[in-house]
Design a protein around this motif. Structure first.
Motif, PDB file in Angstrom:
ATOM      1  N   VAL A   8       0.866  -1.175   0.000  1.00 34.03           N
ATOM      2  CA  VAL A   8       0.000   0.000   0.000  1.00 34.03           C
ATOM      3  C   VAL A   8       0.902   1.224   0.000  1.00 34.03           C
ATOM      4  O   VAL A   8       1.712   1.404   0.913  1.00 34.03           O
ATOM      5  CB  VAL A   8      -0.931   0.018   1.225  1.00 34.03           C
ATOM      6  CG1 VAL A   8      -1.832   1.252   1.187  1.00 34.03           C
ATOM      7  CG2 VAL A   8      -1.763  -1.256   1.298  1.00 34.03           C
ATOM      8  N   GLY A   9       0.782   2.036  -1.039  1.00 35.12           N
ATOM      9  CA  GLY A   9       1.616   3.234  -1.116  1.00 35.12           C
ATOM     10  C   GLY A   9       1.954   3.604  -2.546  1.00 35.12           C
ATOM     11  O   GLY A   9       1.980   2.751  -3.441  1.00 35.12           O
ATOM     12  N   SER A  10       2.240   4.856  -2.760  1.00 37.45           N
ATOM     13  CA  SER A  10       2.470   5.399  -4.098  1.00 37.45           C
ATOM     14  C   SER A  10       3.872   5.095  -4.627  1.00 37.45           C
ATOM     15  O   SER A  10       4.857   5.131  -3.877  1.00 37.45           O
ATOM     16  CB  SER A  10       2.272   6.917  -4.066  1.00 37.45           C
ATOM     17  OG  SER A  10       2.664   7.508  -5.283  1.00 37.45           O
ATOM     18  N   TYR A  11       3.953   4.873  -5.937  1.00 36.87           N
ATOM     19  CA  TYR A  11       5.244   4.705  -6.600  1.00 36.87           C
ATOM     20  C   TYR A  11       6.120   5.951  -6.437  1.00 36.87           C
ATOM     21  O   TYR A  11       7.343   5.882  -6.625  1.00 36.87           O
ATOM     22  CB  TYR A  11       5.043   4.449  -8.090  1.00 36.87           C
ATOM     23  CG  TYR A  11       4.658   3.036  -8.463  1.00 36.87           C
ATOM     24  CD1 TYR A  11       5.627   2.051  -8.643  1.00 36.87           C
ATOM     25  CD2 TYR A  11       3.321   2.685  -8.660  1.00 36.87           C
ATOM     26  CE1 TYR A  11       5.289   0.763  -9.009  1.00 36.87           C
ATOM     27  CE2 TYR A  11       2.966   1.391  -9.022  1.00 36.87           C
ATOM     28  CZ  TYR A  11       3.955   0.439  -9.194  1.00 36.87           C
ATOM     29  OH  TYR A  11       3.617  -0.852  -9.555  1.00 36.87           O
ATOM     30  N   LEU A  12       5.527   7.099  -6.115  1.00 35.90           N
ATOM     31  CA  LEU A  12       6.293   8.332  -6.011  1.00 35.90           C
ATOM     32  C   LEU A  12       6.986   8.497  -4.659  1.00 35.90           C
ATOM     33  O   LEU A  12       7.802   9.402  -4.503  1.00 35.90           O
ATOM     34  CB  LEU A  12       5.375   9.536  -6.263  1.00 35.90           C
ATOM     35  CG  LEU A  12       4.754   9.604  -7.654  1.00 35.90           C
ATOM     36  CD1 LEU A  12       3.848  10.823  -7.770  1.00 35.90           C
ATOM     37  CD2 LEU A  12       5.823   9.628  -8.733  1.00 35.90           C
ATOM     38  N   SER A  13       6.689   7.645  -3.709  1.00 41.61           N
ATOM     39  CA  SER A  13       7.314   7.731  -2.391  1.00 41.61           C
ATOM     40  C   SER A  13       8.696   7.081  -2.406  1.00 41.61           C
ATOM     41  O   SER A  13       8.850   5.955  -2.879  1.00 41.61           O
ATOM     42  CB  SER A  13       6.444   7.029  -1.344  1.00 41.61           C
ATOM     43  OG  SER A  13       7.184   6.737  -0.180  1.00 41.61           O
ATOM     44  N   THR A 204      15.375   1.479 -12.878  1.00 44.00           N
ATOM     45  CA  THR A 204      14.884   1.985 -14.165  1.00 44.00           C
ATOM     46  C   THR A 204      13.547   1.365 -14.555  1.00 44.00           C
ATOM     47  O   THR A 204      12.760   1.998 -15.266  1.00 44.00           O
ATOM     48  CB  THR A 204      15.911   1.734 -15.286  1.00 44.00           C
ATOM     49  OG1 THR A 204      16.154   0.328 -15.422  1.00 44.00           O
ATOM     50  CG2 THR A 204      17.224   2.447 -14.983  1.00 44.00           C
ATOM     51  N   ARG A 205      13.256   0.158 -14.084  1.00 47.69           N
ATOM     52  CA  ARG A 205      11.975  -0.469 -14.407  1.00 47.69           C
ATOM     53  C   ARG A 205      10.805   0.289 -13.776  1.00 47.69           C
ATOM     54  O   ARG A 205       9.662   0.139 -14.208  1.00 47.69           O
ATOM     55  CB  ARG A 205      11.969  -1.935 -13.966  1.00 47.69           C
ATOM     56  CG  ARG A 205      12.029  -2.136 -12.465  1.00 47.69           C
ATOM     57  CD  ARG A 205      12.224  -3.597 -12.092  1.00 47.69           C
ATOM     58  NE  ARG A 205      11.069  -4.415 -12.406  1.00 47.69           N
ATOM     59  CZ  ARG A 205      11.002  -5.336 -13.343  1.00 47.69           C
ATOM     60  NH1 ARG A 205      12.056  -5.584 -14.102  1.00 47.69           N
ATOM     61  NH2 ARG A 205       9.912  -6.030 -13.545  1.00 47.69           N
ATOM     62  N   LEU A 206      11.063   1.091 -12.759  1.00 48.08           N
ATOM     63  CA  LEU A 206      10.017   1.886 -12.118  1.00 48.08           C
ATOM     64  C   LEU A 206       9.894   3.283 -12.734  1.00 48.08           C
ATOM     65  O   LEU A 206       8.894   3.972 -12.508  1.00 48.08           O
ATOM     66  CB  LEU A 206      10.311   2.036 -10.623  1.00 48.08           C
ATOM     67  CG  LEU A 206      10.393   0.740  -9.812  1.00 48.08           C
ATOM     68  CD1 LEU A 206      10.866   1.049  -8.399  1.00 48.08           C
ATOM     69  CD2 LEU A 206       9.053   0.020  -9.792  1.00 48.08           C
ATOM     70  N   LYS A 207      10.886   3.699 -13.495  1.00 46.22           N
ATOM     71  CA  LYS A 207      10.985   5.084 -13.936  1.00 46.22           C
ATOM     72  C   LYS A 207       9.797   5.523 -14.788  1.00 46.22           C
ATOM     73  O   LYS A 207       9.257   6.627 -14.591  1.00 46.22           O
ATOM     74  CB  LYS A 207      12.288   5.305 -14.692  1.00 46.22           C
ATOM     75  CG  LYS A 207      12.578   6.754 -15.036  1.00 46.22           C
ATOM     76  CD  LYS A 207      13.946   6.903 -15.670  1.00 46.22           C
ATOM     77  CE  LYS A 207      14.296   8.358 -15.913  1.00 46.22           C
ATOM     78  NZ  LYS A 207      13.350   9.038 -16.815  1.00 46.22           N
ATOM     79  N   SER A 208       9.371   4.700 -15.739  1.00 37.89           N
ATOM     80  CA  SER A 208       8.274   5.119 -16.613  1.00 37.89           C
ATOM     81  C   SER A 208       6.982   5.306 -15.822  1.00 37.89           C
ATOM     82  O   SER A 208       6.196   6.221 -16.103  1.00 37.89           O
ATOM     83  CB  SER A 208       8.075   4.108 -17.742  1.00 37.89           C
ATOM     84  OG  SER A 208       7.706   2.831 -17.221  1.00 37.89           O
ATOM     85  N   LEU A 209       6.760   4.459 -14.823  1.00 33.53           N
ATOM     86  CA  LEU A 209       5.573   4.596 -13.986  1.00 33.53           C
ATOM     87  C   LEU A 209       5.643   5.886 -13.170  1.00 33.53           C
ATOM     88  O   LEU A 209       4.666   6.642 -13.084  1.00 33.53           O
ATOM     89  CB  LEU A 209       5.439   3.394 -13.050  1.00 33.53           C
ATOM     90  CG  LEU A 209       5.301   2.024 -13.717  1.00 33.53           C
ATOM     91  CD1 LEU A 209       5.371   0.912 -12.669  1.00 33.53           C
ATOM     92  CD2 LEU A 209       4.006   1.918 -14.510  1.00 33.53           C
ATOM     93  N   GLU A 210       6.794   6.145 -12.577  1.00 34.12           N
ATOM     94  CA  GLU A 210       6.965   7.353 -11.768  1.00 34.12           C
ATOM     95  C   GLU A 210       6.826   8.609 -12.617  1.00 34.12           C
ATOM     96  O   GLU A 210       6.140   9.567 -12.223  1.00 34.12           O
ATOM     97  CB  GLU A 210       8.343   7.330 -11.103  1.00 34.12           C
ATOM     98  CG  GLU A 210       8.549   6.203 -10.113  1.00 34.12           C
ATOM     99  CD  GLU A 210       9.997   6.068  -9.676  1.00 34.12           C
ATOM    100  OE1 GLU A 210      10.245   5.294  -8.744  1.00 34.12           O
ATOM    101  OE2 GLU A 210      10.880   6.724 -10.271  1.00 34.12           O
TER     102      GLU A 210
END
Length: 249
Positions: A8-13, A204-210
């Motif tokens: 539970v929590g945002s990818y931006l955190s 880097t795999r999270l970068k496009s989502l963020e």
């Protein structure tokens, strides 16, 4: 044993990012309810009494602190090891994680990112330019001066890639969201270290989502993530309006 976990929590955190990188490196599948902590319902308050993210839920426990979560994952899924085996090196890695979560969190999140992103876009409040200026000219340079004296010119902080590198690097993604970049002429070793760690596949795999979320209104985060193929939960603890937690910013 059911290895899948719910986050539970945002990818931006940066605290959520730390846990997601950990999960990827340990090849643990997850699904995510991508709420920001200010938009959690009463059920979220029970999961996280101080209304902070991330929360991890699996078949054994519910945990609401990123450091506790990572240590739990290390204990339950010890390979690959993301804490050093040597006692002194492990203690040093935990220190860097603590420095990142507390001092860097205070400076990069609650002073910089809070002023330029959270206050205006969550609470509709004005940015305080004096706080931003003091953060950029005094607080961040002190953090970077310390890191410059500690990070290696090559490789990672405590030997192999560990929680230390993951925790420290995670905050520089949020610094970038606030349009801060490290002055490589003043802090060359730190700038190279951050680029090296953030260039790993687990980041880097999270970068496009963020990058997509930072440009997307908060109420549409779940929708956009689902469109991008993120493992979004079917249910959410989120609410349409924000409320403050018990811990001050």
């Amino acid at each position: 044993m059911n290895d899948r976990v719910q986050i539970v929590g945002s990818y931006l955190s940066p605290y959520v990012r730390k846990v997601l990188v950990f999960l990827h490196l340990k090849e643990i599948p997850y699904e995510i309810d991508p709420i920001i902590p200010f938009m959690g319902d009463d059920r979220f308050s029970k999961l996280s009494p101080v209304r902070r993210i991330p929360v991890l839920i699996d078949d054994q426990v519910t945990l609401a602190d990123s450091s506790v979560i990572c240590q739990y994952l290390e204990d339950r899924h010890p390979r690959p090891a993301l804490y050093p085996a040597d006692i002194a090196a492990r203690a040093r890695a935990r220190w860097f994680e603590e420095f990142a979560d507390t001092r860097m969190g205070e400076v990069f999140i609650w002073r910089l990112y809070n002023q330029v992103a959270i206050k205006p876009f969550v609470w509709g409040e004005k940015t305080d330019p004096d706080v931003v200026n003091a953060t950029l000219t005094r607080d961040i340079p002190r953090v970077l001066d310390y890191l410059e004296s500690e990070v290696p010119a090559a490789g990672f902080l405590c030997g192999g890639l560990s929680i230390a590198d993951i925790a420290v690097a995670s905050f520089f993604r949020n610094a970038a969201f606030a349009r801060f970049t490290i002055d490589a002429s003043r802090w060359p070793v730190t700038a190279a270290f951050v680029d090296r760690v953030l260039g790993l596949d687990c980041f880097t795999r999270l970068k496009s989502l963020e990058d997509r979320l930072i440009r997307t209104p908060i109420p549409r985060h779940r929708e956009v993530l689902a469109e991008m193929g993120a493992p979004v939960t079917s249910d959410t603890y989120g609410t349409p309006t924000p409320r403050r937690g018990m811990m001050g910013i």
